[in-house]
Design a protein around this motif. Structure first.
Motif, short mmCIF file in Angstrom:
data_model
loop_
_atom_site.label_atom_id
_atom_site.label_comp_id
_atom_site.label_asym_id
_atom_site.label_seq_id
_atom_site.Cartn_x
_atom_site.Cartn_y
_atom_site.Cartn_z
N MET A 281 15.69 57.24 -14.78
CA MET A 281 14.71 57.43 -15.85
C MET A 281 13.31 57.11 -15.36
SD MET A 281 15.89 58.04 -19.21
CE MET A 281 14.98 56.95 -20.30
N GLU A 282 13.16 56.02 -14.62
CA GLU A 282 11.84 55.61 -14.13
C GLU A 282 11.33 56.55 -13.05
OE1 GLU A 282 10.03 53.44 -15.78
OE2 GLU A 282 11.83 53.44 -17.06
N GLU A 283 12.23 57.06 -12.22
CA GLU A 283 11.83 58.06 -11.21
C GLU A 283 11.24 59.29 -11.90
OE1 GLU A 283 15.02 59.12 -8.66
OE2 GLU A 283 15.42 57.06 -8.03
N ILE A 284 11.90 59.75 -12.93
CA ILE A 284 11.43 60.93 -13.67
C ILE A 284 10.09 60.62 -14.35
CG2 ILE A 284 11.92 62.46 -15.62
CD1 ILE A 284 14.92 62.07 -14.91
N ARG A 285 9.96 59.45 -14.92
CA ARG A 285 8.72 59.06 -15.59
C ARG A 285 7.55 59.07 -14.60
NH1 ARG A 285 9.32 56.42 -20.18
NH2 ARG A 285 11.16 55.31 -19.44
N ASP A 286 7.78 58.52 -13.41
CA ASP A 286 6.72 58.51 -12.39
C ASP A 286 6.36 59.92 -11.95
OD1 ASP A 286 6.72 55.76 -12.49
OD2 ASP A 286 7.99 55.50 -10.72
N ARG A 287 7.37 60.76 -11.81
CA ARG A 287 7.13 62.13 -11.35
C ARG A 287 6.36 62.96 -12.37
NH1 ARG A 287 12.08 63.08 -10.01
NH2 ARG A 287 12.72 64.39 -11.75
N LEU A 288 6.59 62.70 -13.65
CA LEU A 288 5.92 63.46 -14.70
C LEU A 288 4.45 63.08 -14.86
CD1 LEU A 288 8.66 63.56 -17.48
CD2 LEU A 288 7.91 65.43 -16.00
N ALA A 289 4.08 61.92 -14.38
CA ALA A 289 2.67 61.49 -14.37
C ALA A 289 1.99 61.68 -15.72
CB ALA A 289 1.91 62.25 -13.28
#
Length: 439
Positions: A281-289
């Motif tokens: 979830m946090e990886e996706i959050r970081d990627r979505l910026a």
């Protein structure tokens, strides 16, 4: 020829209702329903900031033929802003918003050219800086919702014109699966036309089918369902004095749909499984910026957690907890929409028992024969369809199930076959273990 710059967009689908999203919190659902308009706003800002000489829109500007007055007013507002900055817009209508649609007819500003639906029409586009003509832009709209003729064959380039030639077409090239065969044509039809750039619409997946000439689907501005994953936007096209084009994709979406796989091979406890999901979830959050994300997770691989995941209870509990946290974040932060909310929409389990499938396939046993047959069917579409049709024959009397099966694509049928093989392996292996224990 003078160098110039234009933007190619398509499939705005303004005012998409996003039906079937009742499970989303009210805040998130309203944000999603506003997303097509927000993407349109980003498109206008891009055209202004990049000093585009003109913009082309290749159909399905509205999501429905009876588009709301709200959608039309928002479009007019965007077109007025482009007019204020001297940016012409060339536009066609597609199957979702044909010319025959019953909607209020608002007057577009002077910078907008809408091509008719009888035959391809043309206009000369000039540079904003000095008005020098740089491109001949041609296009044809859908007169009605269903156009089944090959309208690409109606386009004809002026052989005497030194201008760069751009054609706007809402079409299905080479019968792409999963899309209506509207305005069907072949890639060769487009390549042999003499045009320099085919600005296509209708297929929502971004694709460059050819570079000589350019045959391009930019995809839609904003994903509209879990099937429309990944970045969405438009192409910024720079054409040199020699007529050579350079394309740059620009993201414009405000809500991004995605799918994420989580292998379970190295997970040996429920705690490790929960932490892995949270890390993803946090990886996706970081990627979505800062964008809002809606993600569906799929658990894959073989491991000791297979039985737990198959039961479904722990998946449901974790999903509800993750959704509660994101809902709380939306309540606490008024500016949540720009701070990277990631909404977990669901879990899909495609795991298997922790067994050596390669060894089982080589076994001279019923299970080995079953797995070999499943592999053979998976590699042969005709045999695969035959197996699935025979297996589901008792259910085909049910009207809704029959319609659902007819709508399945080849990938979805293959997934059904693989899951059936996995389930059979699990059941037979468990049965074998019980028999061995009792002997």
């Amino acid at each position: 020829m003078s160098a110039f710059r234009f933007i190619h967009a398509a499939d705005l689908h303004l005012d998409t209702p996003f039906t079937g999203m009742s499970a989303l919190p009210d805040r998130l659902r309203r944000h999603l329903q506003e997303s097509t308009f927000a993407a349109l706003g980003e498109l206008v800002e891009l055209a202004v900031s990049e000093a585009a000489d003109f913009l082309v829109i290749s159909g399905d500007v509205y999501d429905a033929s009876d588009s709301s007055l709200r959608a039309q007013l928002r479009l007019k507002e965007a077109l007025d802003k482009l007019d204020d900055h001297g940016i012409p817009v060339y536009m066609i209508h597609g199957n979702h918003d044909p010319l025959s649609a019953s909607r209020v007819r608002l007057t577009y500003p002077r910078n907008v050219t809408v091509f008719g639906g009888t035959r391809p029409e043309s206009a000369i586009a000039g540079r904003r800086s000095d008005g020098a003509p740089v491109a001949a832009v041609s296009g044809i709209s859908y007169p009605t919702a269903a156009v089944t003729d090959n309208t690409a064959l109606l386009f004809s380039r002026d052989p005497q014109s030194p201008l760069y030639h751009i054609a706007l077409l809402h079409a299905n090239v080479d019968g792409q699966e999963g899309h209506d065969a509207y305005s069907p044509c072949s890639l060769n039809d487009l390549r042999n036309s003499g045009y320099d750039y085919w600005a296509l619409g209708h297929i929502h997946k971004r694709q460059i089918l050819s570079e000589s000439p350019w045959v391009v689907y930019p995809g839609n501005l904003q994903g509209r369902s879990p099937k429309e994953t990944g970045a969405k936007g438009c192409y910024l096209v720079d054409v040199s004095e020699q007529g050579e084009a350079r394309l740059s994709f620009r993201e414009l979406d405000h809500v991004r749909w995605s799918e994420a796989e989580i292998p379970i091979e190295d997970l040996h406890s429920e705690e490790a499984w929960k932490e892995r999901v949270e890390e993803k979830m946090e990886e996706i959050r970081d990627r979505l910026a800062g964008k809002t994300g809606i993600v569906r997770f799929t658990f894959t691989g073989r491991g000791p957690l297979h039985s737990m995941l198959q039961s479904g209870r722990e998946c449901a509990d974790l999903l509800l907890e993750l959704q509660r946290r994101e809902s709380l974040a939306m309540e606490i932060d008024p500016s949540w929409s720009s701070h990277g909310i990631v909404w977990p929409a669901g879990f899909k389990v495609k795991t298997g028992m922790d067994l050596d499938r390669g060894r089982l396939v080589r076994e001279d046993s019923f299970l080995g024969e079953l797995l070999r047959y499943a592999d053979k069917a998976g590699a042969a579409p005709e045999l695969r369809d035959e197996v699935i049709e025979a297996a589901l024959a008792p259910l085909m009397e049910h009207r809704q199930l029959r319609r659902l099966m007819k709508s399945l694509g080849s990938a979805e049928k293959l997934d059904l076959l693989e899951r059936a093989g996995e389930l059979a392996s699990s059941l037979l292996t468990e049965e074998g273990r019980r028999e061995g224990f009792g002997s």
